[in-house]
Enzyme design. Structure first.
Site, PDB file in Angstrom:
ATOM      1  CE  LYS A   1      -2.002   2.513   3.052  1.00  0.00           C
ATOM      2  NZ  LYS A   1      -1.744   3.785   2.327  1.00  0.00           N
TER       3      LYS A   1
ATOM      4  CD  GLU B   1      -2.932   8.422   2.743  1.00  0.00           C
ATOM      5  OE1 GLU B   1      -2.194   7.422   2.624  1.00  0.00           O
ATOM      6  OE2 GLU B   1      -3.217   8.931   3.839  1.00  0.00           O
TER       7      GLU B   1
ATOM      8  N   GLY C   1       7.097   4.965   7.971  1.00  0.00           N
ATOM      9  CA  GLY C   1       6.268   6.160   8.131  1.00  0.00           C
ATOM     10  C   GLY C   1       6.594   6.829   9.449  1.00  0.00           C
ATOM     11  N   GLY C   2       5.680   7.665   9.917  1.00  0.00           N
ATOM     12  CA  GLY C   2       5.913   8.403  11.157  1.00  0.00           C
ATOM     13  C   GLY C   2       5.823   7.506  12.387  1.00  0.00           C
TER      14      GLY C   2
ATOM     15  CB  THR D   1       1.503   6.133  11.438  1.00  0.00           C
ATOM     16  OG1 THR D   1       1.138   7.495  11.256  1.00  0.00           O
ATOM     17  CG2 THR D   1       0.551   5.258  10.676  1.00  0.00           C
ATOM     18  N   GLY D   2       3.444   4.426  13.307  1.00  0.00           N
ATOM     19  CA  GLY D   2       4.146   3.160  13.577  1.00  0.00           C
ATOM     20  C   GLY D   2       3.663   2.508  14.864  1.00  0.00           C
TER      21      GLY D   2
ATOM     22  CD  GLU E   1      13.152   3.896   7.861  1.00  0.00           C
ATOM     23  OE1 GLU E   1      13.178   4.768   8.760  1.00  0.00           O
ATOM     24  OE2 GLU E   1      13.146   4.148   6.652  1.00  0.00           O
TER      25      GLU E   1
ATOM     26  CB  CYS F   1      13.215   8.651   7.941  1.00  0.00           C
ATOM     27  SG  CYS F   1      14.155   7.587   6.853  1.00  0.00           S
TER      28      CYS F   1
ATOM     29  CD  GLU G   1      10.387  12.418  11.339  1.00  0.00           C
ATOM     30  OE1 GLU G   1       9.263  11.910  11.492  1.00  0.00           O
ATOM     31  OE2 GLU G   1      11.326  11.839  10.771  1.00  0.00           O
TER      32      GLU G   1
HETATM   33  O1  TXE Z   1       2.770   9.564   7.538  1.00  0.00           O
HETATM   34  P1  TXE Z   1       2.159   8.228   8.056  1.00  0.00           P
HETATM   35  P2  TXE Z   1       2.097  10.981   7.309  1.00  0.00           P
HETATM   36  C1  TXE Z   1       6.646  11.307   9.510  1.00  0.00           C
HETATM   37  C2  TXE Z   1       6.835  12.798   9.337  1.00  0.00           C
HETATM   38  C3  TXE Z   1       5.484  13.244   8.941  1.00  0.00           C
HETATM   39  C4  TXE Z   1       4.618  12.354   9.799  1.00  0.00           C
HETATM   40  C5  TXE Z   1       3.229  12.183   9.303  1.00  0.00           C
HETATM   41  O2  TXE Z   1       7.217  13.377  10.551  1.00  0.00           O
HETATM   42  O3  TXE Z   1       5.248  14.580   9.222  1.00  0.00           O
HETATM   43  O4  TXE Z   1       5.275  11.114   9.757  1.00  0.00           O
HETATM   44  O5  TXE Z   1       3.242  11.892   7.937  1.00  0.00           O
HETATM   45  C6  TXE Z   1      -0.184   4.701   6.185  1.00  0.00           C
HETATM   46  N1  TXE Z   1      -2.558   1.901   9.766  1.00  0.00           N
HETATM   47  N2  TXE Z   1       7.028  10.517   8.358  1.00  0.00           N
HETATM   48  O6  TXE Z   1       0.858  11.205   8.060  1.00  0.00           O
HETATM   49  O7  TXE Z   1       0.837   8.414   8.678  1.00  0.00           O
HETATM   50  C7  TXE Z   1      -0.351   5.851   5.207  1.00  0.00           C
HETATM   51  O8  TXE Z   1      -1.476   5.660   4.401  1.00  0.00           O
HETATM   52  C8  TXE Z   1      -1.819   1.509   8.712  1.00  0.00           C
HETATM   53  C9  TXE Z   1       8.261   9.824   8.477  1.00  0.00           C
HETATM   54  O9  TXE Z   1       1.984  11.141   5.868  1.00  0.00           O
HETATM   55  O10 TXE Z   1       3.212   7.561   8.832  1.00  0.00           O
HETATM   56  C10 TXE Z   1       0.980   5.778   4.464  1.00  0.00           C
HETATM   57  O11 TXE Z   1       0.915   4.746   3.477  1.00  0.00           O
HETATM   58  N3  TXE Z   1      -1.262   2.375   7.851  1.00  0.00           N
HETATM   59  C11 TXE Z   1       8.527   8.952   7.384  1.00  0.00           C
HETATM   60  C12 TXE Z   1       1.972   5.371   5.546  1.00  0.00           C
HETATM   61  O12 TXE Z   1       1.169   4.792   6.578  1.00  0.00           O
HETATM   62  C13 TXE Z   1      -1.446   3.683   8.061  1.00  0.00           C
HETATM   63  C14 TXE Z   1       7.865   9.066   6.109  1.00  0.00           C
HETATM   64  C15 TXE Z   1       2.790   6.515   6.126  1.00  0.00           C
HETATM   65  O13 TXE Z   1       1.915   7.479   6.647  1.00  0.00           O
HETATM   66  C16 TXE Z   1      -2.207   4.163   9.151  1.00  0.00           C
HETATM   67  C17 TXE Z   1       6.605   9.755   6.156  1.00  0.00           C
HETATM   68  C18 TXE Z   1      -2.778   3.198  10.020  1.00  0.00           C
HETATM   69  N4  TXE Z   1      -3.505   3.559  11.090  1.00  0.00           N
HETATM   70  C19 TXE Z   1       6.253  10.471   7.248  1.00  0.00           C
HETATM   71  N5  TXE Z   1      -2.223   5.514   9.109  1.00  0.00           N
HETATM   72  C20 TXE Z   1       9.801   8.168   7.362  1.00  0.00           C
HETATM   73  N6  TXE Z   1      10.194   7.565   8.462  1.00  0.00           N
HETATM   74  O14 TXE Z   1      10.423   8.069   6.325  1.00  0.00           O
HETATM   75  C21 TXE Z   1      -1.484   5.881   8.034  1.00  0.00           C
HETATM   76  N7  TXE Z   1      -1.013   4.775   7.385  1.00  0.00           N
END
Ligand code: TXE
Length: 488
Positions: free
Chosen positions: A174, A177, A227-228, A231-232, A249, A283, A384
């Site tokens: 996935k 979006e 991701g963030g 969310t992680g 990650e 990141c 961050e």
């Molecule tokens: O990322 P999310 P967001 C950090 C950065 C940013 C913050 C939020 O600080 O400002 O995260 O960004 C999916 N269950 N990073 O909101 O939410 C989502 O659809 C399962 C760090 O855009 O982490 C997307 O595919 N999946 C970073 C993915 O998670 C879910 C890179 C990442 O989105 C979900 C990006 C859920 N409940 C942002 N909610 C890095 N470490 O590289 C969202 N997603």
């Protein structure tokens, strides 16, 4: 305008609900495509397809050599479509062309690397005290849900898909979006080069719904997430419901430690790259500059002097080296941090605002921003921001620098600049971070493990560790004596 479908069980399909989402170029506001907005129902179909493909065994029992060769074909197909992927990455997530070119090359190399590794997966035999033959074999984990972010759409998809497929798993990917287009193009390549249906499924849509289904559904054996950290945490919580294997990650607040004995020119150069590559939406971005007091003033002056060289604009325009932030919502977040920094009393040296001029009006641009005299406890030093914002914190001694560097909840990356390699090594040894550099910052290699300590994640991607993360371990004990054991 292009209307896209997503890939489930080898078919290109719309979302069951019929819902769609517009995908926007963050530099121009142009609508690039319309994609299906999947929800948990679509995710369930994709999971069922992957489950069936895995349980039928077509892919996992395909000889490793054949799996590897298919991955080589994916690598070649990416290079054949190089310019298309570059333009798509620039338009979809806003990065400058030269960075997108690097990403596309690296993605092809990553598929090639794991194509090669497919034939190097092997177990062991062990001597046992009772003379039985004991073997350890490695097997794919099964069905893997892979959730990736928007900052490196093609590369993050590749880091997940290549090792999982080399190891014989079936996957549901996935993409974010916000940036699904290059993943859908990858999907086309998988069908063109001959992956069996159900082995690779790609669903577009938000985290709530589709993403949550991937992390909760009992038919998914592993979830791999980038991701963030917020969310992680949710993904990890969901995955505990059925004890899934997990790789995370997550974010970082990565320090750059600059000592007075550094190669000044080179350290200035790398610091700007560390902080502002990919608009700081990385990141591993170097977002905290810890600089020794004796050179603090001179170093910071030089950074500020060079910032105007960073030309902002649409990533496809000549000379542009910094693009817009991925969305207006994300720009709001970054700008709110800039306001927090000002309120907290940090000294704004440059940037902090949107660039002026008609070419920037429709995009989510923010100027490269440097804050000086940042207190290590300020939010801009701890949280961050994920944008082009660098926080400068001066230090006196090596011990102080190490303590400051380790003083966040994160532990992803760190860089040290010094001409004294003994010191460089001594300092790195005391830093709690998974990715470190001495006298450089950011180079990454498909062959080397990527991931963080502390709240920056769990597990490693890339290199041999990357394929390990997609393998189960089974012991097989073969009794070599035909006589009854006579236990009772
Ligand atoms: O990322 P999310 P967001 C950090 C950065 C940013 C913050 C939020 O600080 O400002 O995260 O960004 C999916 N269950 N990073 O909101 O939410 C989502 O659809 C399962 C760090 O855009 O982490 C997307 O595919 N999946 C970073 C993915 O998670 C879910 C890179 C990442 O989105 C979900 C990006 C859920 N409940 C942002 N909610 C890095 N470490 O590289 C969202 N997603």
């Amino acid at each position: 305008m292009l209307e896209k479908k997503m890939l489930i069980n080898g078919e290109w399909v719309a979302a069951k609900s019929g819902k769609t989402r517009e995908i926007i170029d963050p530099a121009s506001g142009e609508i690039l495509a319309i994609v299906p907005e999947s929800d948990s129902e679509d995710a369930k179909l994709a999971i069922a397809a992957a489950r069936k493909a895995f349980d039928q065994g077509t892919w996992r029992s395909t000889p490793a050599q054949a799996r590897g060769k298919l991955l080589f074909k994916v690598a070649q197909a990416i290079m054949d479509k190089f310019e298309m992927f570059v333009e798509l990455e620039v338009k979809d997530c806003g990065k400058p062309r030269r960075e997108a070119e690097f990403d596309v090359n690296d993605a092809a190399n990553c598929f090639e690397y794991y194509g090669g590794l497919a034939t190097k997966i092997h177990g062991h035999t062990m001597q046992t005290p009772d003379g039985s033959v004991s073997m350890i074999v490695r097997e794919p984990i099964g069905v893997c849900g892979q959730i990736v972010p928007w900052n490196y759409p093609l590369l993050m998809s590749t880091w997940k898909l290549a090792p999982a497929l080399a190891a014989g798993n079936c996957v549901i990917l996935k993409p974010s979006e916000l940036t699904p287009l290059s993943a859908l193009e990858l999907g086309k390549i998988f069908t063109e080069v001959g992956f069996p249906p159900g082995v690779v499924n790609i669903i577009t849509g938000p985290g709530a719904g589709a993403g949550e289904e991937l992390s909760t559904n009992p038919h998914v054996d592993k979830v791999a997430f980038t991701g963030g950290t917020v969310t992680g945490r949710k993904v990890m919580g969901n995955a505990t419901q059925n004890i899934k294997n997990i790789t995370l990650e997550l974010g970082g607040k990565n320090p750059i430690l600059v000592f007075e004995d550094c190669n000044f020119e080179s350290a200035v150069d790398w610091t700007l790259f560390a902080a502002f590559a990919n608009q700081g939406e990385v990141c591993s971005a170097g977002s905290r500059l810890l600089v020794q007091k004796s050179i603090h003033r001179k170093f910071v002056d030089e950074l500020v002097k060079r910032v105007p060289r960073i030309k902002l604009g649409h990533g496809l325009k000549d000379g542009v080296v910094m693009g817009p932030l991925v969305s207006s919502a994300h720009r709001d977040k970054v700008e709110s941090y800039i306001q927090i920094g000002i309120k907290e009393g940090a000294k704004l040296l440059c940037g902090g605002k949107r660039p002026s001029g008609s070419e920037y009006e429709k995009g989510n641009f923010v100027e490269p921003t440097i804050f000086d005299n940042v207190d290590p406890k300020m939010r801009i030093a701890q949280e961050e921001i994920f944008g082009p914002v660098l926080a400068v914190i001066p230090f006196e001694t090596e011990e102080e620098a190490i303590a400051l560097a380790n003083d966040t909840e994160y532990g992803l990356a760190a860089g040290v600049f010094t001409s004294n390699l003994t010191r460089g090594h001594r300092v790195i040894n005391q830093l709690r971070a998974g990715i470190t550099w001495i006298n450089n910052y950011h180079p990454t290699y498909n062959e080397m493990p990527w991931g963080g300590y502390k709240q920056s994640g769990i597990g490693r991607e890339l290199g041999l560790f990357g394929i390990e993360a997609y393998l189960e371990t089974k012991q097989i004990n073969i009794w070599m004596d035909d006589n009854p054991v006579g236990w009772y």
